[in-house]
Design a protein around this motif. Structure first.
Motif, PDB file in Angstrom:
ATOM      1  N   MET A   1       7.234 -12.054  -0.014  1.00 13.49           N
ATOM      2  CA  MET A   1       6.940 -11.039   0.998  1.00 13.49           C
ATOM      3  C   MET A   1       5.513 -10.532   0.807  1.00 13.49           C
ATOM      4  O   MET A   1       5.096 -10.228  -0.303  1.00 13.49           O
ATOM      5  N   LYS A   2       4.781 -10.464   1.865  1.00 15.73           N
ATOM      6  CA  LYS A   2       3.394 -10.030   1.797  1.00 15.73           C
ATOM      7  C   LYS A   2       3.313  -8.538   1.484  1.00 15.73           C
ATOM      8  O   LYS A   2       4.039  -7.738   2.047  1.00 15.73           O
ATOM      9  N   LYS A   3       2.421  -8.199   0.569  1.00 15.88           N
ATOM     10  CA  LYS A   3       2.243  -6.792   0.221  1.00 15.88           C
ATOM     11  C   LYS A   3       1.521  -6.069   1.351  1.00 15.88           C
ATOM     12  O   LYS A   3       0.580  -6.579   1.929  1.00 15.88           O
ATOM     13  N   VAL A   4       1.984  -4.880   1.640  1.00 16.08           N
ATOM     14  CA  VAL A   4       1.352  -4.058   2.668  1.00 16.08           C
ATOM     15  C   VAL A   4       0.821  -2.803   2.006  1.00 16.08           C
ATOM     16  O   VAL A   4       1.537  -2.123   1.281  1.00 16.08           O
ATOM     17  N   PHE A   5      -0.440  -2.507   2.258  1.00 15.94           N
ATOM     18  CA  PHE A   5      -1.045  -1.307   1.694  1.00 15.94           C
ATOM     19  C   PHE A   5      -1.335  -0.333   2.809  1.00 15.94           C
ATOM     20  O   PHE A   5      -2.133  -0.612   3.700  1.00 15.94           O
ATOM     21  N   ALA A   6      -0.670   0.787   2.757  1.00 21.07           N
ATOM     22  CA  ALA A   6      -0.866   1.811   3.785  1.00 21.07           C
ATOM     23  C   ALA A   6      -2.243   2.428   3.628  1.00 21.07           C
ATOM     24  O   ALA A   6      -2.744   2.577   2.528  1.00 21.07           O
ATOM     25  N   PRO A   7      -2.887   2.794   4.736  1.00 24.44           N
ATOM     26  CA  PRO A   7      -4.180   3.477   4.617  1.00 24.44           C
ATOM     27  C   PRO A   7      -3.988   4.828   3.936  1.00 24.44           C
ATOM     28  O   PRO A   7      -3.034   5.549   4.180  1.00 24.44           O
ATOM     29  N   ILE A 127       2.835  -8.484  -7.993  1.00 26.18           N
ATOM     30  CA  ILE A 127       3.608  -7.251  -8.042  1.00 26.18           C
ATOM     31  C   ILE A 127       4.281  -7.046  -6.684  1.00 26.18           C
ATOM     32  O   ILE A 127       3.617  -7.055  -5.644  1.00 26.18           O
ATOM     33  N   ASP A 128       5.587  -6.890  -6.697  1.00 21.16           N
ATOM     34  CA  ASP A 128       6.358  -6.754  -5.462  1.00 21.16           C
ATOM     35  C   ASP A 128       6.528  -5.270  -5.137  1.00 21.16           C
ATOM     36  O   ASP A 128       7.461  -4.620  -5.590  1.00 21.16           O
ATOM     37  N   ASP A 129       5.597  -4.751  -4.360  1.00 17.79           N
ATOM     38  CA  ASP A 129       5.641  -3.341  -3.974  1.00 17.79           C
ATOM     39  C   ASP A 129       6.496  -3.143  -2.732  1.00 17.79           C
ATOM     40  O   ASP A 129       6.575  -4.028  -1.881  1.00 17.79           O
ATOM     41  N   PRO A 130       7.121  -1.982  -2.598  1.00 20.46           N
ATOM     42  CA  PRO A 130       7.838  -1.690  -1.353  1.00 20.46           C
ATOM     43  C   PRO A 130       6.857  -1.563  -0.199  1.00 20.46           C
ATOM     44  O   PRO A 130       5.666  -1.299  -0.405  1.00 20.46           O
ATOM     45  N   GLU A 131       7.356  -1.749   1.015  1.00 24.17           N
ATOM     46  CA  GLU A 131       6.499  -1.638   2.188  1.00 24.17           C
ATOM     47  C   GLU A 131       5.909  -0.237   2.271  1.00 24.17           C
ATOM     48  O   GLU A 131       6.580   0.759   2.013  1.00 24.17           O
ATOM     49  N   GLY A 132       4.616  -0.184   2.585  1.00 23.54           N
ATOM     50  CA  GLY A 132       3.954   1.106   2.707  1.00 23.54           C
ATOM     51  C   GLY A 132       3.296   1.594   1.435  1.00 23.54           C
ATOM     52  O   GLY A 132       2.684   2.661   1.422  1.00 23.54           O
ATOM     53  N   MET A 133       3.398   0.827   0.338  1.00 27.65           N
ATOM     54  CA  MET A 133       2.754   1.233  -0.912  1.00 27.65           C
ATOM     55  C   MET A 133       1.258   0.992  -0.802  1.00 27.65           C
ATOM     56  O   MET A 133       0.808  -0.085  -0.424  1.00 27.65           O
ATOM     57  N   GLY A 134       0.475   2.014  -1.088  1.00 29.12           N
ATOM     58  CA  GLY A 134      -0.979   1.906  -1.056  1.00 29.12           C
ATOM     59  C   GLY A 134      -1.560   2.173  -2.425  1.00 29.12           C
ATOM     60  O   GLY A 134      -0.882   2.653  -3.336  1.00 29.12           O
ATOM     61  N   ARG A 135      -2.823   1.840  -2.566  1.00 27.19           N
ATOM     62  CA  ARG A 135      -3.475   1.972  -3.874  1.00 27.19           C
ATOM     63  C   ARG A 135      -4.887   2.507  -3.690  1.00 27.19           C
ATOM     64  O   ARG A 135      -5.605   2.116  -2.775  1.00 27.19           O
ATOM     65  N   THR A 136      -5.286   3.395  -4.570  1.00 30.30           N
ATOM     66  CA  THR A 136      -6.654   3.898  -4.569  1.00 30.30           C
ATOM     67  C   THR A 136      -7.046   4.239  -5.997  1.00 30.30           C
ATOM     68  O   THR A 136      -6.180   4.430  -6.861  1.00 30.30           O
ATOM     69  N   ALA A 137      -8.339   4.288  -6.251  1.00 30.39           N
ATOM     70  CA  ALA A 137      -8.818   4.573  -7.605  1.00 30.39           C
ATOM     71  C   ALA A 137     -10.099   5.379  -7.549  1.00 30.39           C
ATOM     72  O   ALA A 137     -10.882   5.274  -6.604  1.00 30.39           O
ATOM     73  N   SER A 138     -10.309   6.188  -8.569  1.00 29.97           N
ATOM     74  CA  SER A 138     -11.573   6.893  -8.737  1.00 29.97           C
ATOM     75  C   SER A 138     -12.188   6.422 -10.048  1.00 29.97           C
ATOM     76  O   SER A 138     -11.475   6.128 -11.015  1.00 29.97           O
ATOM     77  N   PHE A 139     -13.519   6.332 -10.077  1.00 26.90           N
ATOM     78  CA  PHE A 139     -14.229   5.775 -11.228  1.00 26.90           C
ATOM     79  C   PHE A 139     -15.295   6.734 -11.744  1.00 26.90           C
ATOM     80  O   PHE A 139     -15.784   7.594 -11.006  1.00 26.90           O
ATOM     81  N   LEU A 140     -15.649   6.545 -12.993  1.00 25.71           N
ATOM     82  CA  LEU A 140     -16.772   7.268 -13.580  1.00 25.71           C
ATOM     83  C   LEU A 140     -17.983   7.068 -12.685  1.00 25.71           C
ATOM     84  O   LEU A 140     -18.361   5.935 -12.385  1.00 25.71           O
ATOM     85  N   ALA A 155     -11.499   5.184 -15.252  1.00 19.89           N
ATOM     86  CA  ALA A 155     -10.853   5.034 -13.947  1.00 19.89           C
ATOM     87  C   ALA A 155      -9.461   5.636 -13.957  1.00 19.89           C
ATOM     88  O   ALA A 155      -8.765   5.606 -14.971  1.00 19.89           O
ATOM     89  N   ILE A 156      -9.078   6.200 -12.826  1.00 28.59           N
ATOM     90  CA  ILE A 156      -7.712   6.649 -12.572  1.00 28.59           C
ATOM     91  C   ILE A 156      -7.256   5.927 -11.306  1.00 28.59           C
ATOM     92  O   ILE A 156      -7.945   5.952 -10.290  1.00 28.59           O
ATOM     93  N   GLN A 157      -6.097   5.258 -11.387  1.00 27.61           N
ATOM     94  CA  GLN A 157      -5.583   4.520 -10.236  1.00 27.61           C
ATOM     95  C   GLN A 157      -4.213   5.067  -9.834  1.00 27.61           C
ATOM     96  O   GLN A 157      -3.366   5.309 -10.694  1.00 27.61           O
ATOM     97  N   ILE A 158      -4.041   5.248  -8.524  1.00 26.62           N
ATOM     98  CA  ILE A 158      -2.790   5.771  -7.979  1.00 26.62           C
ATOM     99  C   ILE A 158      -2.176   4.727  -7.052  1.00 26.62           C
ATOM    100  O   ILE A 158      -2.866   4.155  -6.213  1.00 26.62           O
ATOM    101  N   ASN A 159      -0.877   4.471  -7.230  1.00 23.34           N
ATOM    102  CA  ASN A 159      -0.104   3.612  -6.331  1.00 23.34           C
ATOM    103  C   ASN A 159       1.019   4.473  -5.760  1.00 23.34           C
ATOM    104  O   ASN A 159       1.844   4.990  -6.515  1.00 23.34           O
ATOM    105  N   THR A 160       1.034   4.626  -4.454  1.00 23.09           N
ATOM    106  CA  THR A 160       2.002   5.541  -3.860  1.00 23.09           C
ATOM    107  C   THR A 160       2.298   5.182  -2.409  1.00 23.09           C
ATOM    108  O   THR A 160       1.493   4.511  -1.747  1.00 23.09           O
ATOM    109  N   THR A 161       3.441   5.635  -1.925  1.00 23.45           N
ATOM    110  CA  THR A 161       3.788   5.487  -0.512  1.00 23.45           C
ATOM    111  C   THR A 161       3.386   6.719   0.292  1.00 23.45           C
ATOM    112  O   THR A 161       3.562   6.748   1.506  1.00 23.45           O
ATOM    113  N   LYS A 162       2.868   7.741  -0.380  1.00 27.85           N
ATOM    114  CA  LYS A 162       2.439   8.948   0.324  1.00 27.85           C
ATOM    115  C   LYS A 162       1.238   8.630   1.212  1.00 27.85           C
ATOM    116  O   LYS A 162       0.398   7.795   0.874  1.00 27.85           O
TER     117      LYS A 162
END
Length: 200
Positions: A1-7, A127-140, A155-162
């Motif tokens: 299943m293709k991973k979908v990353f929500a904006p 990695i098999d994420d649920p639909e709507g899981m997005g990812r973002t990161a902040s860096f030094l 770096a801090i990385q967040i993976n969430t459906t929010k």
């Protein structure tokens, strides 16, 4: 299943910066000259590769890169704990940290003078994420003082459906409760530490 990353709506909350004398030892995002940028493009360097300039006092013996996952308001070590040896007397070098998702593979490379070391960690499995899981990161983002035996959050990385994500400056690594109360499914951190102790 293709991973979908929500904006994701990314709101960065920066840590306060104090004015003062420039640090003797520091790490900062690398400043590449035109030739270096051309070589990086030739080798396929992209936004998943983050380069940093490092200035030391010549007394460092090791550098350690650790990754953590946030569990119940505390950081739990995922990879790291070891380190890479540095040659005595080295003062200027570069580090490259490459990853797309800290739950999968990441690569670290260190170069001081003619010495070069590179290591890859993690799993290459998709990695098999649920639909709507997005990812973002902040860096030094700027010059940060190096103090021996103290971790520097890179770096801090967040993976969430929010749909909305508050991504703090990596310095908030030292306040993990700020992330815990936001209720994200996965929060990861990557840190670097320089030491005067040799590898055990």
């Amino acid at each position: 299943m293709k991973k979908v990353f929500a904006p994701l709506v990314l709101l960065v909350l920066l840590a306060g910066c104090s004015a003062g004398a420039a640090p003797v030892m520091y790490i900062q995002p690398a400043e590449l000259n035109e030739e270096e940028e051309a070589v990086a493009k030739l080798l396929g360097a992209n936004t998943d590769q983050h380069l940093f300039d490092v200035v030391l006092d010549g007394a460092a013996k090791t550098v350690r890169v650790n990754t953590y996952v946030l569990e119940d308001g505390k950081w739990e070590l995922v990879t790291g704990g070891g380190g890479m040896s540095l040659k005595a007397g080295e003062k200027k070098g570069r580090m490259a940290l490459g990853f797309e998702d800290l739950r999968g593979e990441y690569r670290e490379a260190v170069q001081f003078g003619k010495d070069f070391t590179a290591v890859k960690y993690g799993s290459s499995e998709e990695i098999d994420d649920p639909e709507g899981m997005g990812r973002t990161a902040s860096f030094l983002a700027g010059r940060t003082e190096i103090v021996y035996e103290r971790e520097i959050p890179i770096a801090i990385q967040i993976n969430t459906t929010k749909n909305q994500v508050l991504s703090y400056d990596p310095e908030y690594f030292f306040q993990p409760e700020e992330y815990e109360k936001l209720g994200y499914e996965h929060v990861y951190a990557l840190t670097v530490m320089f030491s005067q102790e040799p590898l055990s």
